[in-house]
Write a protein that holds these residues in place. Sequence first.
Motif, PDB file in Angstrom:
ATOM      1  N   THR A  65       0.829  -1.192   0.000  1.00 30.15           N
ATOM      2  CA  THR A  65       0.000   0.000   0.000  1.00 30.15           C
ATOM      3  C   THR A  65       0.864   1.243   0.000  1.00 30.15           C
ATOM      4  O   THR A  65       2.010   1.222   0.420  1.00 30.15           O
ATOM      5  CB  THR A  65      -0.899   0.046   1.244  1.00 30.15           C
ATOM      6  N   ALA A  66       0.303   2.342  -0.470  1.00 30.81           N
ATOM      7  CA  ALA A  66       1.036   3.602  -0.429  1.00 30.81           C
ATOM      8  C   ALA A  66       1.290   3.985   1.023  1.00 30.81           C
ATOM      9  O   ALA A  66       0.357   4.065   1.813  1.00 30.81           O
ATOM     10  CB  ALA A  66       0.237   4.702  -1.122  1.00 30.81           C
ATOM     11  N   PRO A  67       2.549   4.202   1.437  1.00 36.23           N
ATOM     12  CA  PRO A  67       2.843   4.517   2.827  1.00 36.23           C
ATOM     13  C   PRO A  67       2.097   5.776   3.264  1.00 36.23           C
ATOM     14  O   PRO A  67       2.138   6.803   2.604  1.00 36.23           O
ATOM     15  CB  PRO A  67       4.358   4.737   2.836  1.00 36.23           C
ATOM     16  N   LEU A  91       7.700   6.283   6.413  1.00 35.11           N
ATOM     17  CA  LEU A  91       7.454   5.230   5.438  1.00 35.11           C
ATOM     18  C   LEU A  91       7.532   5.710   3.990  1.00 35.11           C
ATOM     19  O   LEU A  91       7.586   4.894   3.073  1.00 35.11           O
ATOM     20  CB  LEU A  91       6.084   4.588   5.690  1.00 35.11           C
ATOM     21  N   THR A  92       7.517   7.018   3.770  1.00 41.03           N
ATOM     22  CA  THR A  92       7.610   7.533   2.406  1.00 41.03           C
ATOM     23  C   THR A  92       9.045   7.718   1.950  1.00 41.03           C
ATOM     24  O   THR A  92       9.296   7.978   0.773  1.00 41.03           O
ATOM     25  CB  THR A  92       6.875   8.873   2.276  1.00 41.03           C
ATOM     26  N   GLY A  93      10.006   7.601   2.864  1.00 41.52           N
ATOM     27  CA  GLY A  93      11.401   7.775   2.481  1.00 41.52           C
ATOM     28  C   GLY A  93      12.337   7.489   3.626  1.00 41.52           C
ATOM     29  O   GLY A  93      12.052   7.835   4.777  1.00 41.52           O
ATOM     30  N   GLY A  94      13.452   6.821   3.320  1.00 40.87           N
ATOM     31  CA  GLY A  94      14.443   6.524   4.342  1.00 40.87           C
ATOM     32  C   GLY A  94      14.657   5.035   4.536  1.00 40.87           C
ATOM     33  O   GLY A  94      14.154   4.202   3.779  1.00 40.87           O
ATOM     34  N   LEU A  95      15.399   4.710   5.573  1.00 40.73           N
ATOM     35  CA  LEU A  95      15.769   3.335   5.875  1.00 40.73           C
ATOM     36  C   LEU A  95      14.704   2.673   6.746  1.00 40.73           C
ATOM     37  O   LEU A  95      14.221   3.284   7.700  1.00 40.73           O
ATOM     38  CB  LEU A  95      17.121   3.304   6.584  1.00 40.73           C
ATOM     39  N   LYS A 132       5.446   5.885  10.682  1.00 38.66           N
ATOM     40  CA  LYS A 132       6.677   5.110  10.725  1.00 38.66           C
ATOM     41  C   LYS A 132       6.479   3.599  10.774  1.00 38.66           C
ATOM     42  O   LYS A 132       7.456   2.864  10.730  1.00 38.66           O
ATOM     43  CB  LYS A 132       7.513   5.522  11.945  1.00 38.66           C
ATOM     44  N   ALA A 133       5.252   3.119  10.852  1.00 37.53           N
ATOM     45  CA  ALA A 133       5.036   1.675  11.008  1.00 37.53           C
ATOM     46  C   ALA A 133       3.848   1.203  10.173  1.00 37.53           C
ATOM     47  O   ALA A 133       2.853   1.921  10.018  1.00 37.53           O
ATOM     48  CB  ALA A 133       4.815   1.333  12.480  1.00 37.53           C
ATOM     49  N   LEU A 134       3.971  -0.010   9.674  1.00 37.75           N
ATOM     50  CA  LEU A 134       2.928  -0.630   8.859  1.00 37.75           C
ATOM     51  C   LEU A 134       2.925  -2.127   9.127  1.00 37.75           C
ATOM     52  O   LEU A 134       3.984  -2.738   9.316  1.00 37.75           O
ATOM     53  CB  LEU A 134       3.174  -0.345   7.377  1.00 37.75           C
ATOM     54  N   THR A 185       6.796  -3.484   9.148  1.00 35.11           N
ATOM     55  CA  THR A 185       7.932  -2.640   8.797  1.00 35.11           C
ATOM     56  C   THR A 185       7.956  -1.425   9.702  1.00 35.11           C
ATOM     57  O   THR A 185       6.908  -0.898  10.098  1.00 35.11           O
ATOM     58  CB  THR A 185       7.877  -2.208   7.316  1.00 35.11           C
ATOM     59  N   ARG A 186       9.162  -0.965  10.037  1.00 32.56           N
ATOM     60  CA  ARG A 186       9.351   0.173  10.930  1.00 32.56           C
ATOM     61  C   ARG A 186      10.468   1.053  10.377  1.00 32.56           C
ATOM     62  O   ARG A 186      11.562   0.576  10.072  1.00 32.56           O
ATOM     63  CB  ARG A 186       9.729  -0.319  12.324  1.00 32.56           C
ATOM     64  N   SER A 187      10.170   2.341  10.224  1.00 33.01           N
ATOM     65  CA  SER A 187      11.173   3.273   9.722  1.00 33.01           C
ATOM     66  C   SER A 187      12.268   3.499  10.755  1.00 33.01           C
ATOM     67  O   SER A 187      11.984   3.729  11.937  1.00 33.01           O
ATOM     68  CB  SER A 187      10.525   4.605   9.368  1.00 33.01           C
ATOM     69  N   LEU A 188      13.504   3.461  10.305  1.00 26.62           N
ATOM     70  CA  LEU A 188      14.646   3.754  11.162  1.00 26.62           C
ATOM     71  C   LEU A 188      15.114   5.189  10.971  1.00 26.62           C
ATOM     72  O   LEU A 188      15.677   5.796  11.890  1.00 26.62           O
ATOM     73  CB  LEU A 188      15.789   2.786  10.866  1.00 26.62           C
TER      74      LEU A 188
END
Length: 277
Positions: A14-16, A234-238, A175-177, A227-230
């Motif tokens: 899905t689109a973050p 969620l739209t960009g980054g690690l 930041k999480a999905l 998934t969790r953004s570091l």
Amino acid sequence: MSLGLAAPCLAQETAPAPVDTPPTSDPRADFAIVGIGVGVLPDYEGSGDYSVSPVPAAIGQLSGYRFVLAGNRISVDLIKDGYGPTWDIQAGPIGVVNFNRSSRGSIDNPQVALLDERGTAIELGGYVGIGKTGVITSDYDRLSATISYRYDVAGVHESGILTPTITYTTPLSTKALVGLFASAEFVERGYGRTYFSVTPAESARSGLPIYTAGGGFKNWALGAVATRSLTGDLTGGLQLVGGVVYRRLSGDFADSPVTQVGSPNQWIGAVGLAYSF
């Protein structure tokens, strides 16, 4: 074994977007998410032994057309997505490289390792489906149902695989999905004969009983991913991504000697890093 339900790609289906605010970027824009992970999977389909393998993954959108690479599987959606909460029709090609029992050296079970090696099957086909964005938790969660059919064109098992799948994903924050999915596989006779039968010659070498497998309902599966953004969101980054899949073999495939010396209960796990831009 296939990592067809690989975690990194399901998490990005899905689109973050956050749960209760609009997306921070235009979901119609081009984007790419690439990752690499470590997967734990059975030595062969029906094995009770496990090995570790690298798992590449990527998902992207170019001019409205989405593509997904998940381990040994790739697909392309040739129908452009709509904007915002909407219905989405999906259709496109799918391809899988099937390495099942293509190397005796990767099989720990001494009896199954004495069976004939199989070639690497190239399974090509297509899929259709329908999805709905904005279903339960917000305008950005997504429920979809697809069905795919692929056929081995490399002459290994020379048969088809039909796979219906239901997927639900929802962002928990910026930041999480998380996502959940269920699927099943129905195979033609050639698949059972190639991977689950034991010929008289193979029986004499391995000590496994002679067995002839047919086609039909092979397995069902359930899975979860997160998934969790570091860095960033969620739209960009690690991002850190992980998932697990449970598959249960049925019928001739559970009763096969190659499964009886292994297990009909199959687990697949993966954890890795992905970068979105």
